[in-house]
Design a protein around this motif. Structure first.
Motif, PDB file in Angstrom:
ATOM      1  N   GLN A  39      -7.592  10.081  -9.020  1.00  0.00           N
ATOM      2  CA  GLN A  39      -7.317   8.933  -9.078  1.00  0.00           C
ATOM      3  C   GLN A  39      -8.316   8.048  -9.529  1.00  0.00           C
ATOM      4  N   ASP A  40      -8.044   6.800  -9.901  1.00  0.00           N
ATOM      5  CA  ASP A  40      -8.293   5.824 -11.236  1.00  0.00           C
ATOM      6  C   ASP A  40      -9.366   5.168 -10.390  1.00  0.00           C
ATOM      7  N   ALA A  41      -9.789   4.850  -8.889  1.00  0.00           N
ATOM      8  CA  ALA A  41     -11.309   4.513  -8.249  1.00  0.00           C
ATOM      9  C   ALA A  41     -11.063   5.232  -6.565  1.00  0.00           C
ATOM     10  N   PRO A  42     -12.461   5.246  -6.604  1.00  0.00           N
ATOM     11  CA  PRO A  42     -12.610   5.830  -4.814  1.00  0.00           C
ATOM     12  C   PRO A  42     -12.426   4.850  -3.902  1.00  0.00           C
ATOM     13  N   LEU A  43     -10.951   4.523  -3.614  1.00  0.00           N
ATOM     14  CA  LEU A  43     -10.683   3.743  -2.891  1.00  0.00           C
ATOM     15  C   LEU A  43     -10.347   4.008  -1.442  1.00  0.00           C
ATOM     16  N   GLY A  44     -10.942   4.876  -0.894  1.00  0.00           N
ATOM     17  CA  GLY A  44     -10.975   5.409   0.228  1.00  0.00           C
ATOM     18  C   GLY A  44      -9.629   7.119   0.551  1.00  0.00           C
ATOM     19  N   LEU A  45     -10.736   7.889   1.397  1.00  0.00           N
ATOM     20  CA  LEU A  45      -9.690   8.402   1.909  1.00  0.00           C
ATOM     21  C   LEU A  45      -8.242   8.726   2.066  1.00  0.00           C
ATOM     22  N   VAL A  97      -8.737  11.712  22.090  1.00  0.00           N
ATOM     23  CA  VAL A  97      -8.936  10.293  21.454  1.00  0.00           C
ATOM     24  C   VAL A  97      -8.194   8.803  21.285  1.00  0.00           C
ATOM     25  N   ILE A  98      -9.133   7.639  22.212  1.00  0.00           N
ATOM     26  CA  ILE A  98      -8.627   6.698  22.287  1.00  0.00           C
ATOM     27  C   ILE A  98      -9.174   5.214  21.275  1.00  0.00           C
ATOM     28  N   GLY A  99      -9.863   5.811  20.283  1.00  0.00           N
ATOM     29  CA  GLY A  99     -10.619   5.251  18.905  1.00  0.00           C
ATOM     30  C   GLY A  99     -11.485   5.499  18.311  1.00  0.00           C
ATOM     31  N   LEU A 100     -11.183   5.100  16.794  1.00  0.00           N
ATOM     32  CA  LEU A 100     -12.731   5.366  16.199  1.00  0.00           C
ATOM     33  C   LEU A 100     -13.192   4.115  15.432  1.00  0.00           C
ATOM     34  N   GLU A 101     -14.198   4.193  15.245  1.00  0.00           N
ATOM     35  CA  GLU A 101     -14.818   3.265  13.924  1.00  0.00           C
ATOM     36  C   GLU A 101     -15.632   3.327  13.141  1.00  0.00           C
ATOM     37  N   GLU A 102     -15.172   2.280  11.817  1.00  0.00           N
ATOM     38  CA  GLU A 102     -15.843   3.380  10.843  1.00  0.00           C
ATOM     39  C   GLU A 102     -17.365   2.902  10.222  1.00  0.00           C
ATOM     40  N   LYS A 103     -17.984   3.235  10.570  1.00  0.00           N
ATOM     41  CA  LYS A 103     -19.793   2.759  10.458  1.00  0.00           C
ATOM     42  C   LYS A 103     -19.763   1.640  12.078  1.00  0.00           C
ATOM     43  N   PRO A 104     -19.724   2.141  13.035  1.00  0.00           N
ATOM     44  CA  PRO A 104     -20.087   0.455  13.930  1.00  0.00           C
ATOM     45  C   PRO A 104     -21.680   0.201  14.040  1.00  0.00           C
ATOM     46  N   GLN A 105     -21.644  -1.213  13.734  1.00  0.00           N
ATOM     47  CA  GLN A 105     -22.995  -1.316  13.820  1.00  0.00           C
ATOM     48  C   GLN A 105     -22.904  -1.354  15.928  1.00  0.00           C
ATOM     49  N   LYS A 161      -3.803  -1.515   5.553  1.00  0.00           N
ATOM     50  CA  LYS A 161      -5.177  -2.497   5.022  1.00  0.00           C
ATOM     51  C   LYS A 161      -6.169  -2.567   4.474  1.00  0.00           C
ATOM     52  N   PRO A 162      -6.642  -3.022   3.088  1.00  0.00           N
ATOM     53  CA  PRO A 162      -8.480  -2.578   3.179  1.00  0.00           C
ATOM     54  C   PRO A 162      -8.753  -2.722   3.875  1.00  0.00           C
ATOM     55  N   SER A 163     -10.089  -1.957   3.823  1.00  0.00           N
ATOM     56  CA  SER A 163     -11.259  -2.904   4.406  1.00  0.00           C
ATOM     57  C   SER A 163     -12.283  -3.469   4.530  1.00  0.00           C
ATOM     58  N   TRP A 164     -13.140  -3.856   5.027  1.00  0.00           N
ATOM     59  CA  TRP A 164     -14.176  -4.991   4.141  1.00  0.00           C
ATOM     60  C   TRP A 164     -14.990  -4.111   2.687  1.00  0.00           C
ATOM     61  N   ARG A 165     -14.594  -2.663   3.257  1.00  0.00           N
ATOM     62  CA  ARG A 165     -15.369  -2.074   1.942  1.00  0.00           C
ATOM     63  C   ARG A 165     -14.365  -2.011   0.870  1.00  0.00           C
ATOM     64  N   GLY A 166     -12.899  -2.652   1.020  1.00  0.00           N
ATOM     65  CA  GLY A 166     -11.932  -2.751  -0.212  1.00  0.00           C
ATOM     66  C   GLY A 166     -10.658  -1.069   0.021  1.00  0.00           C
ATOM     67  N   GLU A 167     -11.498  -0.407   0.657  1.00  0.00           N
ATOM     68  CA  GLU A 167     -11.041   1.283   1.232  1.00  0.00           C
ATOM     69  C   GLU A 167      -9.953   0.385   2.172  1.00  0.00           C
ATOM     70  N   LEU A 168      -9.253   1.874   2.234  1.00  0.00           N
ATOM     71  CA  LEU A 168      -7.750   2.403   2.911  1.00  0.00           C
ATOM     72  C   LEU A 168      -8.911   3.380   3.664  1.00  0.00           C
ATOM     73  N   GLU A 169      -9.288   3.069   5.111  1.00  0.00           N
ATOM     74  CA  GLU A 169      -9.747   3.991   5.733  1.00  0.00           C
ATOM     75  C   GLU A 169      -8.787   4.954   6.904  1.00  0.00           C
ATOM     76  N   ILE A 170      -9.653   6.090   6.362  1.00  0.00           N
ATOM     77  CA  ILE A 170      -8.611   7.125   7.335  1.00  0.00           C
ATOM     78  C   ILE A 170      -9.193   6.825   8.810  1.00  0.00           C
ATOM     79  N   THR A 171      -9.444   5.882   9.220  1.00  0.00           N
ATOM     80  CA  THR A 171      -9.906   5.680  10.634  1.00  0.00           C
ATOM     81  C   THR A 171      -9.091   5.235  10.635  1.00  0.00           C
ATOM     82  N   HIS A 172      -9.167   3.728   9.869  1.00  0.00           N
ATOM     83  CA  HIS A 172      -7.871   3.195  10.493  1.00  0.00           C
ATOM     84  C   HIS A 172      -6.443   3.699  10.409  1.00  0.00           C
TER      85      HIS A 172
END
Length: 355
Positions: free
Chosen positions: A79-85, A152-160, A186-197
């Motif tokens: 993996q060239d860069a850590p671009l998400g799970l 499971v009805i919803g997932l969030e990545e590091k929610p405030q 699509k990539p998240s605000w972190r620039g990663e493809l999130e497994i939660t998405h």
């Protein structure tokens, strides 16, 4: 069924150790944390494993090899860069084919393994199954929201503002349905493809996404505090084995493992503790929950609740605790400072010296 193990992260929370070593290879009870996950996968009856590797690829390859020593057949996936799970799933498409698979984060530690979870998944065949645990700080994790029926009805990545305290543990089980999901997001605000998405996409598409909440022990070993805690947990299950050289002036108390090539002289070791091959402990105290790796030298020193990596020495130093000591480290007393000042001062300088 196959396994996808993620072992490519930078390990920023374990720096400076991970400036020169992969975080997944930092030892817990003198065994790399990555190996606990690989052993759990083998125990679940899975033999084909793809390991996602990044900048530390060569080190991971040297440690794991072809996997045969663990009863596995390993394929390395760069993996060239850590671009998400989810990106890891995307680039592993050829390896995974159309088989079900378990995705395991290589720096996670789960007591009891994953055999029960895998068996349940094989029997029920949902599109995806996630592992959850209750945490006091859900804002630091991917968080799941369950409906009244427990689905499971919803997932969030590091929610405030998390909707629950149920964090996703670093083990996921998928059917090939996830491949469409990782291509759709699509990539998240972190620039990663999130497994939660990707999992949320499956939920939105009315796919069968289930969860299992574990009450047992789980840790993400991404920081020193958690690494020491996992080390403590593993050492608590240690079977005592004193095979090395221990002289009559030494005292061994509790669950202690001493490698046949280790040497203990004039020292007190209180378990649970493990002393690795080629290490020497002399005129020292090694306290509970301490792992001393191979070829270390502890002399006239005290160490407790710590991990000392290979080829390091601690000499003449009192009371080291709750510490992670890297490889080839030398720890000695600081020299006494002479009561004089030696100065090299440029022109027109002003210097103030305390009396």
């Amino acid at each position: 069924m196959k396994a996808l193990v993620l072992s490519g992260g930078a390990g920023t929370r374990l720096r400076p150790i991970t400036h020169t070593s992969a975080k997944q290879l930092v030892p817990v009870a003198n065994k790399p944390v990555l190996f606990y996950g690989l052993e759990a996968i083998a125990e679940a009856g899975i033999t084909e494993v793809g390991i996602i590797v990044g900048d530390t690829a060569e080190e991971i390859r040297q440690a794991v090899g072809d996997g045969s020593a663990l009863g596995l057949k390993v394929t390395y996936i760069p993996q060239d860069a850590p671009l998400g799970l989810a990106h890891a799933v995307l680039i592993a498409r050829e390896f995974l084919g159309d088989e079900d698979f378990v995705m395991y984060l290589g720096d996670n530690f789960i007591v009891g393994g994953i055999s029960g979870l895998v068996d349940q998944f094989r029997a029920d065949k949902p599109d995806a199954q996630i592992l959850l645990t209750r945490v006091p700080n859900p804002t630091a994790f991917g968080v799941a929201e369950l409906g009244a029926d427990g689905k499971v009805i919803g997932l969030e990545e590091k929610p405030q503002h998390p909707k629950s305290d149920l964090a996703l543990v670093g083990v996921y089980l998928f059917t090939p349905a996830v491949h469409e999901a990782v291509r759709a997001i699509k990539p998240s605000w972190r620039g990663e493809l999130e497994i939660t998405h990707a999992i949320q996409w499956l939920i939105d598409e009315q796919k069968d996404v289930r969860s299992t909440t574990i009450g047992g022990y789980w840790k993400d070993t991404g920081n020193v505090t958690d690494m020491l805690e996992v080390n403590r947990t593993v050492l608590e299950t240690l079977e005592p084995s004193i095979e090395g050289s221990v002289d009559e002036a030494s005292e061994i108390i509790g669950r202690v493992q001493i490698h046949p090539t280790a040497k203990i002289t004039g020292s007190r070791i209180v378990g649970p503790a493990i002393i690795g091959p080629g290490s020497t402990i002399s005129d020292s105290y090694v306290g509970p929950f301490t792992s001393i790796s191979e070829n270390c030298r502890i002399e006239d020193a005290e160490v407790e609740y710590s991990i000392v990596l290979r080829d390091s020495s601690i000499i003449g130093v009192r009371r080291i605790e709750a510490s992670l000591i890297g490889r080839n480290v030398e720890i000695t007393p600081a020299p006494r400072v002479p009561a004089a000042h030696r100065l090299v001062i440029g022109d027109y300088s002003k210097v103030q010296i305390s009396k």
